[in-house]
Design a protein around this motif. Structure first.
Motif, PDB file in Angstrom:
ATOM      1  N   TYR A 220       0.827  -1.210   0.000  1.00 16.61           N
ATOM      2  CA  TYR A 220       0.000   0.000   0.000  1.00 16.61           C
ATOM      3  C   TYR A 220       0.862   1.261   0.000  1.00 16.61           C
ATOM      4  O   TYR A 220       0.465   2.301   0.523  1.00 16.61           O
ATOM      5  CB  TYR A 220      -0.948  -0.024   1.201  1.00 16.61           C
ATOM      6  N   GLN A 227      -0.410  10.103   1.948  1.00 16.79           N
ATOM      7  CA  GLN A 227      -0.925  10.618   3.218  1.00 16.79           C
ATOM      8  C   GLN A 227       0.187  11.320   3.994  1.00 16.79           C
ATOM      9  O   GLN A 227       1.308  10.823   4.065  1.00 16.79           O
ATOM     10  CB  GLN A 227      -1.480   9.472   4.077  1.00 16.79           C
ATOM     11  N   PHE A 236      -5.941   3.788   8.156  1.00 20.10           N
ATOM     12  CA  PHE A 236      -5.996   2.949   6.959  1.00 20.10           C
ATOM     13  C   PHE A 236      -5.420   1.561   7.236  1.00 20.10           C
ATOM     14  O   PHE A 236      -6.016   0.539   6.881  1.00 20.10           O
ATOM     15  CB  PHE A 236      -5.224   3.601   5.811  1.00 20.10           C
ATOM     16  N   MET A 240      -7.404  -2.112   6.852  1.00 22.19           N
ATOM     17  CA  MET A 240      -6.967  -2.278   5.467  1.00 22.19           C
ATOM     18  C   MET A 240      -7.914  -3.179   4.682  1.00 22.19           C
ATOM     19  O   MET A 240      -8.639  -4.003   5.253  1.00 22.19           O
ATOM     20  CB  MET A 240      -5.553  -2.872   5.434  1.00 22.19           C
TER      21      MET A 240
END
Length: 267
Positions: A220, A227, A236, A240
């Protein structure tokens, strides 16, 4: 029998140490049905009797907690198992001291919840929870606090830019380490992926947890780089997506083999 690839124990062993291409579970199921192979655990005829004893012990502990009013009708099964575990460990609080679960209890409850999704029978579920938690704490308890530093080390080797971003925005020290390491990804992965991670932990290595965490970050990377607020990154990662977890675990095991070589059942 030697010509049947599903009965080829050597192939199943190759799969176990990282050489894929064999349906390990199917192979193992067939192997365990064959008494002539001589690989069954000793005294297999006593398995049913042991199961009876464990069920009786479970019921005795349950009855004791009911008599002491530590459990009530309608209490979630994970909380019942927590009180049972505490009683057996001689860590049961006084009734007057009952307070909301602390961090260690929350870790237990998370693992118990995930185990409950894997094993339906409450008796079998409790025994598996108990053995898993005891082995993890006794064998790896001293190693767990050092796992975040290991994660930083291996992430730096795989992607120093991503590590730099996590450091610069203040997210590195706030990553969900408890979820990843103390709870062994309970609540983070679906059942199929979680079992593969736990299999490696049970077989003797908690370091595999580090590589799963590293692979999550790598998978990711684009989202994380985009971010700048650590709270958003932690939010997050704590929630996830679930659709890519099998691939993440596969890549994590590859990383584990890459840096640690063939598994040696060490931390």
């Amino acid at each position: 029998m030697a010509d049947d690839p599903l009965r080829n124990f050597r192939s199943a062993y190759y799969e176990k140490v990282g050489f894929r291409g064999v349906e390990e579970k199917k192979s193992l199921e067939i192997l365990l049905k064959d008494d002539p192979l001589g690989i069954l655990p000793p005294h297999s005829e006593s398995h049913s009797l042991v199961a009876v004893y464990r069920r009786e012990q479970y019921q005795d502990i349950l009855a004791a907690l009911q008599a002491m009013r530590f459990i009530r009708v309608g209490m979630p099964q994970v909380e019942v198992h927590l009180r049972m575990f505490q009683l057996e460990a001689q860590e049961l609080p006084r009734c007057s001291d009952l307070i909301p679960p602390d961090n260690a209890d929350e870790d237990f409850l998370a693992i118990a919840k995930s185990m409950g999704e894997i094993v339906e029978d409450p008796v079998d579920c409790y025994w598996l929870i108990k053995c898993f938690v005891n082995q993890f704490n006794n064998k790896f308890g001293d190693s767990v606090p050092h796992l975040p530093k290991s994660l930083e080390h291996y992430l730096n080797m795989e992607d120093s830019r991503l590590l730099g971003h996590l450091k610069s925005c203040g997210a590195l020290n706030k990553l969900p380490y408890s979820l990843w390491f103390r709870r062994c990804f309970s609540g983070c992965f679906p059942e199929s992926s979680l079992q593969r991670v736990w299999d490696k932990v049970i077989s003797g290595s908690c370091k595999v947890l580090v590589f799963v965490a590293v692979e999550i970050l790598l998978s990711y990377k684009i989202v994380l780089i985009g971010q700048s607020r650590p709270e958003a990154i932690v939010q997050f990662l704590s929630n996830m997506p679930q659709e890519n977890t099998d691939a993440i675990v596969t890549k994590a095991i590859d990383l584990w083999h890459k840096y640690c070589g063939a598994p040696t059942h060490s931390v």
